[in-house]
Write an enzyme that holds these catalytic residues in place. Sequence first.
Site, PDB file in Angstrom:
ATOM      1  N   HIS A 100       0.825  -1.091   0.083  1.00  0.00           N
ATOM      2  CA  HIS A 100       0.034  -0.055   0.000  1.00  0.00           C
ATOM      3  C   HIS A 100       0.900   1.359   0.022  1.00  0.00           C
ATOM      4  O   HIS A 100       0.606   1.955  -0.690  1.00  0.00           O
ATOM      5  CB  HIS A 100      -0.895   0.128   1.295  1.00  0.00           C
ATOM      6  CG  HIS A 100      -2.120   1.163   1.310  1.00  0.00           C
ATOM      7  ND1 HIS A 100      -2.906   1.256   2.072  1.00  0.00           N
ATOM      8  CD2 HIS A 100      -1.943   2.064   0.289  1.00  0.00           C
ATOM      9  CE1 HIS A 100      -3.560   2.375   2.095  1.00  0.00           C
ATOM     10  NE2 HIS A 100      -3.201   2.686   0.726  1.00  0.00           N
ATOM     11  N   GLU A 158       0.684   8.273  -3.510  1.00  0.00           N
ATOM     12  CA  GLU A 158       1.444   7.699  -2.426  1.00  0.00           C
ATOM     13  C   GLU A 158       2.702   8.619  -2.369  1.00  0.00           C
ATOM     14  O   GLU A 158       3.057   9.109  -1.069  1.00  0.00           O
ATOM     15  CB  GLU A 158       1.921   6.297  -2.557  1.00  0.00           C
ATOM     16  CG  GLU A 158       0.941   5.209  -2.376  1.00  0.00           C
ATOM     17  CD  GLU A 158       0.007   5.406  -0.975  1.00  0.00           C
ATOM     18  OE1 GLU A 158       0.792   5.326   0.137  1.00  0.00           O
ATOM     19  OE2 GLU A 158      -0.991   5.603  -0.987  1.00  0.00           O
ATOM     20  N   HIS A 162       2.776  11.184   1.127  1.00  0.00           N
ATOM     21  CA  HIS A 162       3.550  10.741   2.245  1.00  0.00           C
ATOM     22  C   HIS A 162       5.032  11.047   1.864  1.00  0.00           C
ATOM     23  O   HIS A 162       5.967  11.309   2.798  1.00  0.00           O
ATOM     24  CB  HIS A 162       3.402   9.244   2.219  1.00  0.00           C
ATOM     25  CG  HIS A 162       1.985   8.935   2.720  1.00  0.00           C
ATOM     26  ND1 HIS A 162       1.365   8.961   3.723  1.00  0.00           N
ATOM     27  CD2 HIS A 162       1.099   8.040   1.798  1.00  0.00           C
ATOM     28  CE1 HIS A 162       0.304   8.435   3.702  1.00  0.00           C
ATOM     29  NE2 HIS A 162       0.023   8.050   2.600  1.00  0.00           N
TER      30      HIS A 162
END
Length: 321
Positions: A100, A158, A162
Amino acid sequence: MASSSLRAIVSYAANVWSQLPFSGNGPSSFDVQPSSSSFYEPLSGAPSCPFDGPMSCHNSTPIAGEDSCCFVYPGGRILLTQFWDPQVYAVGAEEDWTLHGLWPDLCDGTYDQFCHMTPRYENVTAVLEEQGQHQLLEFMDRFWLASSGPNSRLWNHEFNKHATCINTLAPSCYGSSGGGSGDEDSNAQRYTPGAEVVDYFTRASALFNTLDTYSALRKAGIVPQARKHYPLADVQKALEIYSGGRVVLRCTGRRDVLHEAWYVYYVKGSLQTGEFVPAQHLGREEEAGNCAPWVKYLPKKGVAGEEEEEEEEEFLGDDDL
């Protein structure tokens, strides 16, 4: 169903080639061992950090100046998050959990998102291709899968959500792109736009490679089955023994369908070259664990659970999925 997955083979290879000692403390009798922290040569110019530097979230004050590139702050709790989705897998990877993301939580377990520590990228695939990371892209297309839409869209998300909150990926930690002369200016030319993209996805994939969740659960007698429920405590215990640190589990359905595993780490050094140290305590991320006391671990779609091949098709027609 094959007795061992490609992930198990790759994880074994990582064990052979890894160069840093694993900091976990699982019992030696547990056969399915995570490989050690994967060391690799960064693309270019990543900070060279001392081995005896402080561990993230274990310093009373922020580390300033050049040394800050060797200390992950403020997001010092790193989560490697995996999916088990019965609908999402690459052909031939029916026994594999998928990646993920790699998330930098704050030291209390809360988190920032969409920060400005690195540039944002909407073309991660193109950046990796330009940097010659074809094997990495092949790996990501097998294990870093979007539940809907193209994988590339998930990778962009992502990174921008992040990776932009990880201070050691900042361009200043690679040097600048300015010209000049002399040793200092030579060092300043090390930064190549996109270097942080390569380092983030390489490091995330390498850490994922050390965590064969399927094999760890199977060793504990926990295998995908359409009908059976497992005690959540047994699932948690198996993964925490395996990884040497704390794990957060998340479920879907009626909170009884196992869906995610979050492995929690600190980092000693930079994200690029540091050692991932399994966290022994959880912060606020513990509140994200939402599973019921008993959980189902469903087979991948079209793959029968062990000992239930004849019954699965009828069961999967229910509304439990």
